[in-house]
Scaffold this motif. Sequence first.
Motif, mmCIF file in Angstrom:
data_model
loop_
_atom_site.group_PDB
_atom_site.id
_atom_site.type_symbol
_atom_site.label_atom_id
_atom_site.label_comp_id
_atom_site.label_asym_id
_atom_site.label_seq_id
_atom_site.Cartn_x
_atom_site.Cartn_y
_atom_site.Cartn_z
ATOM 1 N N SER A 62 0.823 -1.207 0.000
ATOM 2 C CA SER A 62 0.000 0.000 0.000
ATOM 3 C C SER A 62 0.852 1.249 0.000
ATOM 4 N N PHE A 78 5.185 -0.899 3.023
ATOM 5 C CA PHE A 78 4.247 -1.406 4.022
ATOM 6 C C PHE A 78 2.940 -1.797 3.347
ATOM 7 N N SER A 126 -0.702 -2.378 5.059
ATOM 8 C CA SER A 126 -1.452 -2.315 6.300
ATOM 9 C C SER A 126 -0.473 -2.159 7.474
ATOM 10 N N THR A 127 -0.389 -3.145 8.350
ATOM 11 C CA THR A 127 0.476 -3.032 9.527
ATOM 12 C C THR A 127 1.764 -3.823 9.389
ATOM 13 N N ASP A 128 2.083 -4.302 8.194
ATOM 14 C CA ASP A 128 3.250 -5.159 7.994
ATOM 15 C C ASP A 128 4.309 -4.449 7.167
ATOM 16 N N GLY A 180 2.609 -0.719 11.259
ATOM 17 C CA GLY A 180 2.461 0.291 10.219
ATOM 18 C C GLY A 180 3.619 1.254 10.150
ATOM 19 N N TRP A 181 3.581 2.110 9.128
ATOM 20 C CA TRP A 181 4.710 2.998 8.829
ATOM 21 C C TRP A 181 4.763 4.218 9.728
ATOM 22 N N ARG A 182 3.710 4.515 10.468
ATOM 23 C CA ARG A 182 3.723 5.722 11.301
ATOM 24 C C ARG A 182 4.602 5.580 12.534
ATOM 25 N N TYR A 231 11.739 -1.394 14.756
ATOM 26 C CA TYR A 231 10.589 -0.519 14.958
ATOM 27 C C TYR A 231 10.323 -0.400 16.452
#
Length: 1484
Positions: free
Chosen positions: A779, A803, A805-807, A826-828, A847
């Motif tokens: 995404s 990324f 979704s959350t991966d 996720g990327w945030r 992360y």
Amino acid sequence: MEGQQQKQSKWKLERGQYLGEISALCFLHPPSKISSTPFLLAGTGSQILLYNLESGKITKSFEVFDGIRVHGITCCSSEEESSNTTSLAVSFKIAVFGEKRLKLFNLHIQTPSQVNAYLVLIHCLPKFTHWVLDVSFFKSYAVPSSQEERQCLAIGCSDNSVHLWDMSVSSVVLQVQSPEKCLLYSMRLWGDSLETLRIASGTIFNEIIVWKVVPVEPQLGGLPSTSLLEDDMYLSCSSPDSFQLRFQQHKSAHMCRLVGHEGSIFRLAWSSDGSKLVSVSDDRSARIWAVSDELKDSDNGEEEVAGPVLFGHNARVWDCCICDSVIVTAGEDCTCRVWRLDGKQLKMIKEHIGRGIWRCLYDPTSSLLITAGFDSSIKVHQVSASISQSLEGQIESKPFIDRMEIFTCRIPNSSEYIGLMDSCGVDSKVICSKILNVLYLCMQTMSDLAGYDILVLVLVLSSNFSGLLVTCNLQSNDGNKAFPLELRGCGMVFTFCKSEYVRCLHFTCKDTLYVATNNGYLYHARLLGTVDVKWTKLAQLSEEVPIVCMDLLSKNFTKHSDVVDDWVALGDGKGNVTIVRIMGDVFTPEVDFTFTWSAGKERQLLGTYWCKALGCRSSHHQSLLCRFIFTADPRGILKLWRLSDPLPSGSLPYGRTFDVSLIAEFTSCFGIRIMCLDASFENEVLVCGDSRGNLVLFPLSKDLLQDKPTVPQIKISPLCYFKGSHGISTVSNISVAKLSSDMIEIRSTGGDGCICYLEYDPDQRGLEFIGMKQVKELSLVQSVSANNNCLDDSAYCGYAIGFASTDFIIWNLISEAKVVQIPCGGWRRPHSYYLGDVPEAMSCFAYVKDEIIYIHRKWVPKMERKIFPQNLHIQFHGREMHSLCFVSKNTLVEANGKNFHSARSSWIATGCEDGTVRLTRYVPGVEGWFTSKLLGEHVGGSAVRSICPVSKMHIIASDLTNLSDWTKRQNTCAGDIDNPFLLISVGSKRVLTSWLLRDRNLDKENVFVEQEKTENRNGYNPSSEVSSSMSFKWLSTDMPPKNSSARGKTKVAEKIQGITKLNMNIDATSGPLLLEKGERESKISCDDKEDDWRYLAVTAFLVKCAGSRLTVCFVVVACSDATLALRALVLPHRLWFDVALLVPLSSPVLTLQNVIIPSSLPFEENIRIGNVYIVISGATDGSIAFWDLTDNIEAFVQRLSTLNIEKSINCQTRPRTGRGSQGGRWWRILSSSVPKNRPGDGLVAIKAGERVNCNLANHPMNGASTEVSDAESCTRVCSQAVDNMPHEPEVNSVNSLPGICEIRPFQVFNNVHQSGVNSLHISDTQDNQSSENGFVFSVISGGDDQALHCLKFDLSPLSKGKDSYVTSNLINLFTSSENMENNCCRQSQANKYRIRFLYNDRITSAHSSAIKGVWTDGTWVFSTGLDQRIRCWLLQDNCKLTEQAYLIISVPEPEALHARACGRNHYEIAVAGRGMQMVEFSAS
């Protein structure tokens, strides 16, 4: 008879590789001393492919059937062969079956020095009456009457019967029919002997019948008492050695009936011990059954109940396998899923495209999982680590984590607790706990408070977090007394600091990490294994302010060096930038110096960026060493700072002062935050991407960087910009690379999951979109790691990091496989990654979650490295193809006007049902199909129905009366003519897309003179690398708006001297044409329903007017609503025009071809001066029509050459595919602000090809200025264009003006075919010149009536003043093929040519089914049909066709055929349908 055989043997057809669905898989397990990993056999088409999984390469391919698809492969145990000391050999006995045929082979493999294999046929079994569904080898048994051993083969057929084949006598010795006489979708055999044989049959009634074969005990009277006697087969084997079966009858015995599926049973699989059975079905589920040895009566109605039901697939499940405690399923949803026996899903792999995964295979010994499907790819994964641990119940499985170290750490000042945090970052729960402990301690020591307890505790925190006021209510233990108590002073004021957490992470290598926190600390973390982390506090900002951004500039040392020289740039919440230089070694890093300055207002500094492309440069003083850093704010302002180091590095360890100066301020015209940037020092440009998908390009002069006398702190406006490169999604990364001496290529990634490629031309000062790669599994694509060792286009080399979704995911762009997938939230969240040379084996990712730093590291030594996942076979279209054409190097070189001797490789363009267009390279040899590139995708994935290559240029002189003088004048400058090579594709939803194909190796001679300079500092090479022999460029996509049709009400239009005028708006103040969202169709639908019309056929040709820089590509498209339109694409402006309609049509046109003859000889081989343009069409009613387009084309081109459209603004900038691909805006009409055109005003109405994504970008802007007014005005223009336009186009009021012109055919031949004309081809102009100075053409057509028709005519230009006419010797195509005395003549409007129809011939039953593709060069004719045959015909002068050879191909349901001449009597023939296959035709 002998002469005819000799004549036919003179020519031969040789099959090439089939590229299509993989229909069978089988492991071959050699002895361990030969190979530690198994070999793999894959069935595709009528071939089997042998792969060495150790090297990941194909060893050899074998043709096993003649036009029959391989459905299954079964292998017997290996036998080691005697060999010499240098090599080892092993042989396997394999059974290959397809449809009703079965063959037995011996496969011999020699290794290890060089893997070599050859296949020997043992038995070709007679054709069965029903399809073969499964085969099982029995163990060898000894024959008592002799010393030899015999081996049998059990064969299961779709009529629910089992046959036993004795390989020693080559005959069927037993046949047993199940009591359930029904057709089957699937069958699976288990057992190595007749006594242990079990048969599981998946019937058409959605149930599974399990049965076995048992002997019949003889009774008195000679007949068994069983009612199944009629189902037994009494053997009549002539071999006395088969007495064990010969004198013993057998029957089927029912074991159980398994009911539960709600759909057809597609596949069955037995466990290794035969106790469990797995089934997959049309109902999207898989079921596990326990099967006992107990025999049951089939008539008692008892049914077995399934165990766990495996739900998870979103579509039909095609295949399954079970090994030990692992179940693998594969389905139509393109996913492969791994399950436990209790039904829990352990893993999901989704890397295939199209109609799904046909086959899956798992080997527990090597832990290899193989998947293969319709898209031709074979994927190999190693999944043992994550699955085996989960099966043992130790830990839950984590997808794609294999040999990866996972560990955690904390920053030194972080809390040891994990709890709820308030908005200030203070953990109130922990504070209350500590205060209560202190209060109770105080109350125990104070006698007045003895016997009291605390009821209420109130905390009051001061605004600066420096102190805490505690208020509590006390109550006596007996409950009689209570009073409040306020604690101040006396040591009762508690001081608490904010909790520290991570704001930024940055890897420098696999074991070194920089960490910045909210309290202004910078740490250096050295990862010592997985249990220990050495923290070094490097610096703390002057105030306790949070660090909001960080960037790193590292000096490159040798690979194993421990020396550190890093420059860290920190931006804080106060608007300050701090530079920290770290030196020393990785174990004891030290701060060399720190320096801080104010770069903006508080809370306005959002980004710091070292520009690695600028590096470290010396100023003009030579004594200063300068570095450059950018800072960004929320308003789109980018500041460039120069850091001048007056002393050599290391002279003064501390107290060093830097001269920091602001040298430039770049202001984006969009006023949006800049997210990423890159620069080119050589080309003096700076490219930025913002958070709304836009790209802005600024000038960056060398004088500015080299500190030459300039105006200080100048404000620089953009050179140009590109709006909506990534829709409205953020641009995450930009890379700039030098493409040639005057061109640069820009690659950007973004939040729409796309990788975009653009070109910048300094002369035109504009950005041009040239291509896009959509990574559908991501995404957000954060960056691309290039693979410099790949011999392919850079658009498909390397890895996409981003990324979903959350991966966090690393995606291999070559193998289309997921390399790493890590759940991270996720990327945030703060994160960082570091990749080695091979990300499959070398990757790090960190992360932050809940104040904990999670680190995933996989770093496998090279000696232990086995790269997984692998792609053994190239990935191709996932659905059926409808069209193909050769795009050969020879043709491409002709288009560039240069001589070049190419290799035997060829490129083929294909269009697919899923809307994709691909370029596939074929190299004769073992692999055959070498690589396949995705050009792009039609809008909305609409099916591609037809493809047409356009390479030859045709010149129209501006003054036709002085044509010869113009020809002589052009001979001197012929080499300067820009001759593009185009590819036109059309399809559903009336989508018309044009592509520009280029052989980048031939564009410029000096592109690769300085190869090192072309590489960007971030490792990005342009797509014109030497290894890439062909590249592409998307040009334009045209499609109608919603609720429109090509027929019906006449649309408002203006016609100026034969040119249709549609929806033109002119900005009188600025000069450039403002293109608008208009409709070109001749009708606007009255209802709200979207029509389902589609383009069925296309043909095109290039025309250039003398003295003009414009090139026009005329395109004739046929629509399913029985319309035929002539359209024009004006290059280089990408502007679409409607020129004419071809009428009348009683039925839709299915195929189109064109003929162009020059009025004089060409002055260069591929540049022709043409004035006769004829289009030939074949329709569904069996008619063939001839259309003359000459007048309309010449009028259009000459009129266009007199107009000034050089300043036209291009509304079409990028293809409408991918997420957010519409540019984020729908552009509408400026109806009130622009004047309307009047007839005769001398201006052509130009319309946008694409009604959305109208872009005001790409017009030049001022380079450098001390004012920002240009940028502000640019922003205003953009805002007006976006916000002030109405949604629907206004209707022009001049309804009385004539509409689009119409062209009628000059010759129509009706009933050429009894049904639709599916295919049509005409021989080329080359080598077709007759003795009468005319051009002779042969038209070949094939239809649904299985007939092949040939028509020969000649076309010759006339001298000036003579009349044109049409002569037909064919009064009735079906009554005579001889020359007729009564010729049919007609006066033509062109007055420039003569056409004579000479001969015709018809082969009534050329194929046994519908003909789908034909091709001819005037000498040979090739045809193919649904009978899966290619037939070669010799075309004689009198148009007679004689068949010379034919070949059965592997392509099911062929849809198209194309060929190219490789030499004299040597051709390559490509056929496409459900897959693609190459066939070579040559002299024997």
